[in-house]
Design a protein around this motif. Structure first.
Motif, PDB file in Angstrom:
ATOM      1  N   LYS A  54       0.834  -1.207   0.000  1.00  0.00           N
ATOM      2  CA  LYS A  54       0.000   0.000   0.000  1.00  0.00           C
ATOM      3  C   LYS A  54       0.866   1.255   0.000  1.00  0.00           C
ATOM      4  O   LYS A  54       0.589   2.213  -0.740  1.00  0.00           O
ATOM      5  CB  LYS A  54      -0.904  -0.002   1.243  1.00  0.00           C
ATOM      6  CG  LYS A  54      -1.893   1.152   1.294  1.00  0.00           C
ATOM      7  CD  LYS A  54      -2.933   1.025   0.183  1.00  0.00           C
ATOM      8  CE  LYS A  54      -4.009   2.090   0.327  1.00  0.00           C
ATOM      9  NZ  LYS A  54      -5.027   2.010  -0.755  1.00  0.00           N
ATOM     10  N   ALA A  55       1.927   1.261   0.809  1.00  0.00           N
ATOM     11  CA  ALA A  55       2.804   2.423   0.894  1.00  0.00           C
ATOM     12  C   ALA A  55       3.485   2.694  -0.444  1.00  0.00           C
ATOM     13  O   ALA A  55       3.574   3.852  -0.891  1.00  0.00           O
ATOM     14  CB  ALA A  55       3.848   2.209   1.989  1.00  0.00           C
ATOM     15  N   GLU A  56       3.980   1.653  -1.090  1.00  0.00           N
ATOM     16  CA  GLU A  56       4.664   1.842  -2.368  1.00  0.00           C
ATOM     17  C   GLU A  56       3.690   2.264  -3.463  1.00  0.00           C
ATOM     18  O   GLU A  56       4.005   3.137  -4.275  1.00  0.00           O
ATOM     19  CB  GLU A  56       5.391   0.556  -2.761  1.00  0.00           C
ATOM     20  CG  GLU A  56       6.607   0.270  -1.895  1.00  0.00           C
ATOM     21  CD  GLU A  56       7.533  -0.770  -2.482  1.00  0.00           C
ATOM     22  OE1 GLU A  56       7.126  -1.470  -3.444  1.00  0.00           O
ATOM     23  OE2 GLU A  56       8.667  -0.891  -1.979  1.00  0.00           O
ATOM     24  N   GLN A  58       0.946   3.947  -3.153  1.00  0.00           N
ATOM     25  CA  GLN A  58       0.605   5.353  -2.943  1.00  0.00           C
ATOM     26  C   GLN A  58       1.737   6.263  -3.398  1.00  0.00           C
ATOM     27  O   GLN A  58       1.510   7.360  -3.902  1.00  0.00           O
ATOM     28  CB  GLN A  58       0.302   5.605  -1.454  1.00  0.00           C
ATOM     29  CG  GLN A  58      -1.017   5.045  -0.986  1.00  0.00           C
ATOM     30  CD  GLN A  58      -2.210   5.674  -1.695  1.00  0.00           C
ATOM     31  OE1 GLN A  58      -2.324   6.894  -1.771  1.00  0.00           O
ATOM     32  NE2 GLN A  58      -3.093   4.863  -2.234  1.00  0.00           N
ATOM     33  N   TRP A  59       2.971   5.801  -3.247  1.00  0.00           N
ATOM     34  CA  TRP A  59       4.145   6.595  -3.600  1.00  0.00           C
ATOM     35  C   TRP A  59       4.237   6.813  -5.105  1.00  0.00           C
ATOM     36  O   TRP A  59       4.636   7.881  -5.566  1.00  0.00           O
ATOM     37  CB  TRP A  59       5.397   5.900  -3.067  1.00  0.00           C
ATOM     38  CG  TRP A  59       6.690   6.607  -3.304  1.00  0.00           C
ATOM     39  CD1 TRP A  59       7.730   6.173  -4.070  1.00  0.00           C
ATOM     40  CD2 TRP A  59       7.112   7.869  -2.776  1.00  0.00           C
ATOM     41  NE1 TRP A  59       8.772   7.070  -4.054  1.00  0.00           N
ATOM     42  CE2 TRP A  59       8.415   8.133  -3.258  1.00  0.00           C
ATOM     43  CE3 TRP A  59       6.506   8.808  -1.941  1.00  0.00           C
ATOM     44  CZ2 TRP A  59       9.111   9.286  -2.930  1.00  0.00           C
ATOM     45  CZ3 TRP A  59       7.204   9.964  -1.621  1.00  0.00           C
ATOM     46  CH2 TRP A  59       8.496  10.194  -2.113  1.00  0.00           C
ATOM     47  N   TRP A 234      11.868  -2.957   2.589  1.00  0.00           N
ATOM     48  CA  TRP A 234      11.579  -1.602   3.055  1.00  0.00           C
ATOM     49  C   TRP A 234      12.683  -0.583   2.773  1.00  0.00           C
ATOM     50  O   TRP A 234      12.386   0.581   2.472  1.00  0.00           O
ATOM     51  CB  TRP A 234      11.261  -1.611   4.558  1.00  0.00           C
ATOM     52  CG  TRP A 234       9.800  -1.690   4.848  1.00  0.00           C
ATOM     53  CD1 TRP A 234       9.082  -2.799   5.205  1.00  0.00           C
ATOM     54  CD2 TRP A 234       8.855  -0.612   4.815  1.00  0.00           C
ATOM     55  NE1 TRP A 234       7.758  -2.487   5.385  1.00  0.00           N
ATOM     56  CE2 TRP A 234       7.589  -1.145   5.155  1.00  0.00           C
ATOM     57  CE3 TRP A 234       8.950   0.751   4.529  1.00  0.00           C
ATOM     58  CZ2 TRP A 234       6.439  -0.363   5.218  1.00  0.00           C
ATOM     59  CZ3 TRP A 234       7.804   1.539   4.582  1.00  0.00           C
ATOM     60  CH2 TRP A 234       6.568   0.980   4.925  1.00  0.00           C
ATOM     61  N   TRP A 241      12.228   7.879  -0.107  1.00  0.00           N
ATOM     62  CA  TRP A 241      11.660   8.964   0.702  1.00  0.00           C
ATOM     63  C   TRP A 241      12.738   9.960   1.131  1.00  0.00           C
ATOM     64  O   TRP A 241      12.583  11.165   0.956  1.00  0.00           O
ATOM     65  CB  TRP A 241      10.968   8.392   1.943  1.00  0.00           C
ATOM     66  CG  TRP A 241       9.672   7.705   1.659  1.00  0.00           C
ATOM     67  CD1 TRP A 241       8.975   7.711   0.476  1.00  0.00           C
ATOM     68  CD2 TRP A 241       8.894   6.924   2.572  1.00  0.00           C
ATOM     69  NE1 TRP A 241       7.821   6.973   0.592  1.00  0.00           N
ATOM     70  CE2 TRP A 241       7.742   6.481   1.868  1.00  0.00           C
ATOM     71  CE3 TRP A 241       9.069   6.535   3.901  1.00  0.00           C
ATOM     72  CZ2 TRP A 241       6.778   5.679   2.480  1.00  0.00           C
ATOM     73  CZ3 TRP A 241       8.097   5.746   4.509  1.00  0.00           C
ATOM     74  CH2 TRP A 241       6.968   5.325   3.804  1.00  0.00           C
TER      75      TRP A 241
END
Length: 252
Positions: A54-56, A58-59, A234, A241
């Motif tokens: 999900k984090a990637e 969104q990125w 990660w 980031w």
């Protein structure tokens, strides 16, 4: 020193071990329990595959789109990191992000790009003092020629060691034409946002083509069980980031 600090900041194990170590040092039992609980929570977060996915996503979601229909580009710039030169076997050996190059080749073969630009890579890099990494640009050129790409349609930038240098050195190599020519950059989905910021800092506003995004495989579900493999993934996102923030601070 800076490289070591960057390594610590982009390694999730740092965030897990730090509260554990502090908990071992302090004597207050309430704080100890809180720090240990924090370490456990962070371990669960950094080993959770759906959360990383999900984090990637969104990125890179703003770049996850097809190229404009029918549009062609003067330059297709493939950012490096996908291979090293195997001097023993005299051939390139590819990593898990090899589709940066294979998609660049495909776009060239489909007539979407006129010139394939390799913006440095382990297979072609040339350390100016000959003490650093040494690729084989002549060998890589021959390899690409054998795949059916003529030499006049291949441009190699062979000295960059990072994304920022990729942009600076490639712009210097291509000259003023890069300011007006149609350009598409081809790189990994997670790497795209930082790459775009580096190009824009040089006054270049390219189209984007992402590779190796997350893929939803039919019939396969992503497990919520803790995964050491996810923990090892990660650092790539954390590196992006941190790099993006640094680029914005230094070059905006």
């Amino acid at each position: 020193m800076f490289s070591f600090l960057a390594f610590l900041v982009t390694t999730p194990v740092t965030f897990i071990l730090l509260p554990l170590l502090i908990g071992l040092i302090i004597k207050n039992r309430k704080w100890k329990r809180g720090l240990y609980a924090t370490a456990i929570l962070l371990a669960l977060i950094f080993t959770n595959t759906p959360l990383l996915k999900k984090a990637e996503e969104q990125w890179y979601k703003e770049y996850d789109r097809p190229l404009p229909e029918g549009k062609t580009y003067k330059y297709g710039i493939v950012l490096g990191g996908y291979s090293f030169w195997d001097w023993e076997r005299n051939r390139p050996e590819f990593s898990g992000i090899a589709d940066r190059l294979t998609e660049g080749i495909r776009l060239y073969k489909c007539g979407r790009i006129e010139k394939l630009v390799l913006a440095s890579d382990g297979s072609i890099i040339q350390s100016k003092d000959e003490k650093g990494l040494q690729g084989n640009p002549q060998g890589m050129m021959k390899y690409l020629n054998e795949l059916g790409i003529p030499q006049e349609d291949i441009i190699m930038e062979t000295f960059a060691n990072n994304t920022r240098e990729n942009v600076t050195f490639t712009k210097k190599l291509l000259g003023k034409e890069m300011d007006t020519a149609s350009v598409v950059i081809i790189t990994s989905a997670v790497h795209m946002k930082r790459s775009v910021s580096a190009f824009q800092a040089e006054g270049i506003y390219p189209d984007c083509y992402i590779t190796d995004p997350w893929v939803d495989v039919k019939g396969q579900r992503i497990s919520f069980m803790p995964s050491v493999g996810t923990l090892a993934q990660w650092p790539e996102l954390l590196h992006e980031w941190v790099g993006y923030i640094v680029y914005k601070f230094l070059y905006s």
